[in-house]
Design an enzyme around this catalytic site. Structure first.
Site, short mmCIF file in Angstrom:
data_model
loop_
_atom_site.label_atom_id
_atom_site.label_comp_id
_atom_site.label_asym_id
_atom_site.label_seq_id
_atom_site.Cartn_x
_atom_site.Cartn_y
_atom_site.Cartn_z
N HIS A 32 -3.57 -5.14 1.01
CA HIS A 32 -3.26 -5.66 2.33
C HIS A 32 -3.73 -7.12 2.40
O HIS A 32 -4.69 -7.51 1.75
CB HIS A 32 -3.98 -4.86 3.42
CG HIS A 32 -3.57 -3.43 3.49
ND1 HIS A 32 -2.36 -3.02 4.00
CD2 HIS A 32 -4.24 -2.29 3.14
CE1 HIS A 32 -2.28 -1.71 3.94
NE2 HIS A 32 -3.40 -1.24 3.42
N CYS A 40 0.84 -1.21 0.00
CA CYS A 40 0.00 0.00 0.00
C CYS A 40 0.87 1.25 0.00
O CYS A 40 1.52 1.55 -0.99
CB CYS A 40 -0.98 -0.04 1.17
SG CYS A 40 -2.36 1.13 0.98
#
Length: 520
Positions: free
Chosen positions: A429, A335
């Protein structure tokens, strides 16, 4: 049984999240329909819910302890700090506004109905709701605006158990002091105490507990022992001070993983699955030397990508990451960490810094958007032999891959992530929680490092279930569960004595003033 209870604490990281999960798992195993709740959570560790919202990661793990999917009602207000005095406020799963401490407190009256509506919704659908407090229950400077501790308990007329961590010392004083600072109507809801992380002979502690009962008129309903390996999806970065438990290797060698401890680190539980593999040690670090010598470096998510990128440069970590990549040392960015590895970031949303250069280790650029991507993903990892893969997205950034190769693909055929040499990046994630993909990736790391490392064979989902069962056992064995269920059924006991001085002021209208510490 029909009701709710609040597990409050004498401070942050005293074990509220863990004990809440343990109570949830114990009640589930007793056949009780139960849900977790945290009215207001300050955390950068978040999860995506089945209804497409965003909540604290700990509440998602507590939902798993209950055997139910996570939903936004379990954490109606999530505060995500972006700087020392500024935060993004997520209400019922969606970003609502950005605020400083004083501005947020002015909005308390408007936010309370959303909190109570969410709690009442859960109470209407479940037999029991186990609520987790935030920080300390005796932050009396914040009491007029409190939504998560005694303000919630008063509004819902629910009993409260007060938890202290004796491993830090001063637990008895913290319990008495917390109670005594509360005003009488708040004290009337504190039904008992819980001691957490106790080492040694309980008989040595007993005289202190008896004196505490005589002073307060309240029993200690449990002394929970200090147990190693009680891993849980933490929400507080204080938990990163304790290294993740390691498992003995199956092969002749181990792998060392260094996770960069960014100032605004987010979703750091992405690496929990690595530590669940035999022979993989995981440490959070801000040391350039550790980054250089690790077998794998993970650059995790962050709520302030541009600010933390500047921090990397100021502390020599950017140079260390670039040097190891040049030498073929594996690096994974997740991310925000993935965004940092690219060529450039254009951010007019979070940092409002415009376009800044990245580390230029991946041919990726990133444009931040006002709307936040909140999504669950399923798919495969073509870059890891086609292993099943997936995850979830919580981000304002929109990466664009200009070269290299992608290594993930979602169920709709859309490519994700980028790999160049030993540098890997993804916006997802949770990728490492997928067993085949994780083990294939670690095997590449081991081969690169010349290590004789062997993966385990236990699914990470089974590891998590075992951890939750262990928490349920902890509660069943060391907490007065009969008293707990009585409190859930009957509410706060009547005529509890008031401990002096009982001097916290009554709630008043906020009129401004100096910025206040806002506890998690």
């Amino acid at each position: 049984m029909s009701g709710a209870i609040l597990l409050a604490g004498t401070g942050s990281d005293v074990g509220k999240s863990v004990i809440t999960a343990g109570v949830c798992r114990h009640l589930k195993r007793r056949g009780v329909s139960v849900a977790p709740f945290k009215a207001q959570n300050m955390a950068l560790n978040a999860a995506v819910t089945v209804d497409g919202g965003e909540i604290g990661r700990a509440q998602a793990a507590q939902a798993a302890a209950c055997g139910i999917p996570p939903e936004t009602a379990m954490n109606p207000i999530l505060i995500k700090p972006t700087g020392e005095r500024h935060s993004q406020v997520v209400v019922m799963g969606r970003p609502a506004f950005d605020a400083g401490a004083r501005d947020y407190h002015r909005r308390r009256t408007a936010l309370l109905p959303a909190v109570l509506d969410a709690l009442n919704d859960l109470k209407g659908r479940f037999d029991a709701v186990v609520c987790e407090g935030a920080g300390s229950a005796a932050e009396i400077n914040l009491r007029p605006h409190d939504l998560a501790n005694m303000g919630l308990a008063r509004a819902a007329n629910m009993p409260v158990l007060l938890i202290a961590d004796i491993d830090r010392g001063g637990a008895l004083a913290a319990l008495y002091g917390t109670l005594a600072l509360l005003e009488p109507d708040d004290q009337a809801l504190i039904a008992g105490f819980v001691i957490n992380r106790f080492r040694g002979d309980p008989a040595v502690l007993e005289p202190g507990l008896e004196q505490l009962r005589e002073l307060t008129g309240r029993p200690c309903l449990g002394v929970l022992p200090h147990l190693n390996g009680l891993d849980f999806d933490a929400e507080d970065s204080l938990a990163l001070d304790r290294p993740l438990a390691a498992i003995a290797p199956l092969g002749s060698d181990s792998l060392a993983v260094s996770v960069v401890r960014l100032p605004r680190i987010a979703n750091f539980t992405d690496v929990d699955a690595l530590a669940a593999e035999p022979g993989v040690s995981v440490r959070f670090t801000d040391s350039a030397a550790e980054v250089r010598r690790a077998d794998l470096v993970v650059l995790p998510g962050t709520k302030n990508t541009v600010g933390d990128l500047a921090w990397l440069r100021d502390n020599g970590l950017a140079e260390a990451i670039a040097d190891r990549a040049a030498d073929g040392g594996p690096v994974m960015g997740i991310c925000g960490g993935y965004q940092m590895l690219g060529r450039a970031i254009t951010d007019d949303v979070e940092s409002r810094s415009g376009t800044v250069p990245g580390l230029s280790l991946l041919p990726v650029t990133c444009q931040f958007a006002e709307s936040k991507t909140l999504a669950m993903h399923t798919g495969t990892a073509p870059g890891l032999g086609g292993a099943p893969a997936g995850g979830y997205s919580i981000r304002h950034g929109r990466p664009t891959v200009h070269d290299g190769r992608t290594w993930l693909r979602d169920a709709h055929g859309r490519d994700e992530g980028c790999v160049v040499g030993s540098v890997w990046g993804t916006s997802w994630h949770g990728v490492l929680e997928h067993d085949e993909a994780r083990r294939a990736f670690l095997s590449i790391v081991a081969e690169t490092a010349g290590r004789e490392w062997k993966p385990g064979d236990e699914p990470f989902a089974a590891v998590r279930e075992r951890r939750l069962d262990r928490l349920g056992d902890l509660v069943a064995d060391h907490l007065d569960v009969n008293a707990l269920e009585t409190l859930l059924a009957d509410g706060p006991p009547a005529d509890l004595p008031i401990a002096p001085p009982g001097g916290a002021p009554a709630p008043r209208v906020w009129t401004g003033g100096e910025d206040e510490h806002h506890a998690n």
